[in-house]
Enzyme design. Sequence first.
Site, PDB file in Angstrom:
ATOM      1  N   SER A 188     -24.991 -54.132  14.038  1.00  0.00           N
ATOM      2  CA  SER A 188     -24.611 -53.198  15.094  1.00  0.00           C
ATOM      3  C   SER A 188     -24.000 -51.960  14.435  1.00  0.00           C
ATOM      4  CB  SER A 188     -23.656 -53.872  16.079  1.00  0.00           C
ATOM      5  OG  SER A 188     -23.532 -53.116  17.254  1.00  0.00           O
TER       6      SER A 188
ATOM      7  N   HIS B 174     -28.170 -58.880  21.933  1.00  0.00           N
ATOM      8  CA  HIS B 174     -27.361 -58.296  20.866  1.00  0.00           C
ATOM      9  C   HIS B 174     -26.627 -59.372  20.071  1.00  0.00           C
ATOM     10  CE1 HIS B 174     -25.879 -54.712  18.950  1.00  0.00           C
ATOM     11  NE2 HIS B 174     -24.606 -55.045  19.144  1.00  0.00           N
TER      12      HIS B 174
END
Length: 363
Positions: free
Chosen positions: A223, A336
């Site tokens: 990320s 995610h």
Amino acid sequence: MWRHPLWSEGSEHLFFSFDDKGDTVLAMTDLEGRLVRLAEGLGGTSLGRPYAGSAFAVGGGDVFAYTAGDTSRPADIAAGRPGHDAPARLTALNENFLAHRELARVEERWITSSADGEEIQAWVALPPGFDPGRKYPLILEIHGGPFTNYGDRFSTEIQLYAAAGYVVLYVNPRGSTSYGERFGNLIHHAYPGKDYDDLISAVDAVIDEGYVDTDALFVTGGSGGGVLTAWIVGKTDRFRAAVVAKPVINWASFVLTADNSPYFTRYWFPALPWEDPEGYWARSPLSLVGNVSTPTMLLTGEADLRTPISETEQYYQALKLRGIDTAMVRIPGAYHSITKRPSQMAAKVAAILAWFEQHSATE
């Protein structure tokens, strides 16, 4: 930032947790605003990487219980009462699994950034059986966010990398939480930026300790850590290989495809992408892809809504067009949180270690 505030039974005290220099603290305040720190070392519920993750509860008589963890163990339950003895740990849930294993020893470091002298907190995980007279490969593992923090907490991934023989360095560069508003805002409209210098300064400081093989440096992050990993390989060729997980590569395309576009455009940039295309491009790792020579693998969930896989695909295609050794790992059905299941975490670590081994000095 206070989290999860709970009133005591008689509403005379407010209990809450907060992060302070990579540690999660349980505290309470009375109606006059007097603050008492009750316990440190909350954690243990974020098993993959050493993020803050904890829970607590308050019962009658202001008795409190919380998840207590450290770098050698995930969460156990501890309990205490204000004004009495120190909190006591009540469980030892992982002893039958971990007590007979030698784990990485994790040590704290404070680093001075080459950018401007900012003091940066970091941790070094030393492999089991560590011998300071030997030279070890090093993995720089970078946290996401960017507004979050690592700390002296248990991490399955860090332990697995160390068990494979790597020194593992993880850092809270500028922008990380738990150091106050000023430190967090050092990256406001300036990310990536001097956080790169913080990370490289930490690598140099650990190298200076004498046990790192400078020809065997590796870097990975997910990320926001994926952003910085891609930024790093666009700025330096010091690392033998990199793994960029669920990154942002092109800020303009990201803010127009991610799941929270109004937030990102309002708080992370001073203007919309068509109003300041140069500003968006200047902070995009894709702008540096022409400099990359480091073998770079990408790893992202196909259902990721936060950092869509189209970001990964852009970087992969750019690296292929440049003839850079690259690979793209697509995780079917994963959002995610690409390590939500234990099998996914194992697969992620195995893929990263395989890529680093493939590009090691002894290949």
